[in-house]
Structure formats: structure tokens, C-alpha cells
Scaffold this motif. Structure first.
Motif: not given
Length: 207
Positions: A57-71
Motif C-alpha cells: 500500500a501507499l498511504q497519505l497522512y494529512g495535517f493542518l500544520t507543518r508542526d503536526e506533520m513534523n511531530m
């Protein structure tokens, strides 16, 4: 790698959304906090994304801010915490609360996230403590942290953060968990003129 997806919000579910961009629907897995904060379907949205590749599988995970994504990216480096566990943690607590829980060694609060036991929470703290920065959370009113801006403003921000830190420690001494103390402080409107005692009094009203 897909850095972000911007388009029309087509579908919102509890743990995933579909964003339409130029006729293509991107299914993106999101923490519950993101799903709750999104606008209504049919509105434009921008999600910062992390691409997770597996054999099947190839999955995308999404976040409203870069801070959320970096965490999120830091969390999945911890052995035993996969993308599903990282989403659960970011659903249970926001990034700033999680950051302080890590710095304060508050494994009990982190272990409340679904699928995260006490041992995993303790391991998370051990591996990520040196990667978290208190100044990223305790910012001054003008957006400067103790590590940014001119030298004079650095000192001012550092003193401001010290007062906040002292207030947190006082709340912990009163019996509140470090995470509860940090959350209360985040909900408190703090000015540069306030003393530790003033901050403490205002924070207690938010507990």
C-alpha cells in the motif's frame, strides 16, 4: 513525495478525508483533531502530507500544520509506534500538549492514547525528549520564542518563558499533572507584565 494536497474537500470521515484536485480524489488519513477542525465539504482545504509506503500500500497522512506533520514524523521513528499509533496520539492530545508531556516525562497522559501502553509511552519519552524544544511551545505574544529575533528580544522572550515555566512547576507542585498544567497555561492570556503569581492565578481558573 507529496508535500501537500490543496483542493476541494469532497468527503470527511472520522479518520480520513478525500480531497479533489483537478479531477483526482486523494484519500488522506488524518487524526480526529484534524477531521473536527476542517471546514464543511465543498470548501477548499490544504493539508500537509506524509507519504507512507509499504509493500502492499501507499498511504497519505494529512495535517493542518507543518508542526503536526513534523511531530507525526518524529512519533513514527519510535520503535513500536506506527502511523496508526501516531494518529491516535495526535487525536488524544494536541502537539503542544504532547511536546510538554514528553519534556515533563508524563508517560501516564501519553499512555491514554489508543493502542499506546505505559511501556511504549515511556520509550517515546526516552527517544524524543532531546528532540523537543520547550520554546517551540511557550512562545511570546509577538510570535518570537527564546531562540529567535535580536539579542535583546531573545533575553525578553527567555525571561517570559522562565515565568511560564515557573508557573507550570507551581501547578505540578499543587498536584496537577505536567500535561494538565501546560494545557491550562495554553488557555491563559498572558502579558509580559504578569508575574509568576499572576500567571498561576489565571491558569488555576482554566483547570
Amino acid at each position: 513525495m507529496i508535500a501537500f494536497v490543496k483542493g476541494v474537500l469532497d468527503t470527511i470521515d472520522l479518520d480520513r478525508v478525500v480531497v479533489e484536485n483537478q479531477g483526482v480524489g486523494f484519500e488522506i488519513l488524518v487524526p480526529g483533531s484534524v477531521a473536527e477542525a476542517l471546514p464543511q465539504e465543498g470548501n477548499e482545504v490544504k493539508l500537509y502530507t506524509y507519504t507512507h509506503v509499504r509493500e502492499d500500500a501507499l498511504q497519505l497522512y494529512g495535517f493542518l500544520t507543518r508542526d503536526e506533520m513534523n511531530m507525526f514524523r518524529m512519533l513514527i521513528t519510535v520503535n513500536g509506534i506506527g502511523p496508526k499509533g501516531a494518529l491516535g496520539i495526535l487525536t488524544a492530545m494536541d502537539v503542544d500538549t504532547l511536546r510538554f508531556a514528553i519534556l515533563a516525562g508524563d508517560a501516564k497522559s501519553i499512555a491514554k492514547a489508543p493502542g499506546i501502553g505505559a511501556k511504549t509511552a515511556a520509550k517515546l519519552i526516552l527517544e524524543l525528549k532531546d528532540k523537543c524544544n520547550l520554546e517551540d511551545m511557550l512562545e511570546t505574544e509577538d510570535g518570537l520564542s527564546a531562540g529567535s529575533g535580536a539579542s535583546g528580544r531573545k533575553a525578553e522572550a527567555g525571561a517570559d518563558n522562565e515565568a511560564r515555566n515557573d508557573a507550570i512547576q507551581a501547578l505540578v507542585a499543587l498536584g496537577y499533572s505536567a500535561t494538565e498544567a501546560a494545557a491550562a497555561l495554553k488557555r491563559t492570556e498572558i502579558t509580559k507584565e504578569m508575574s509568576v503569581e499572576d500567571i498561576l492565578k489565571q491558569s488555576l481558573k482554566n483547570l
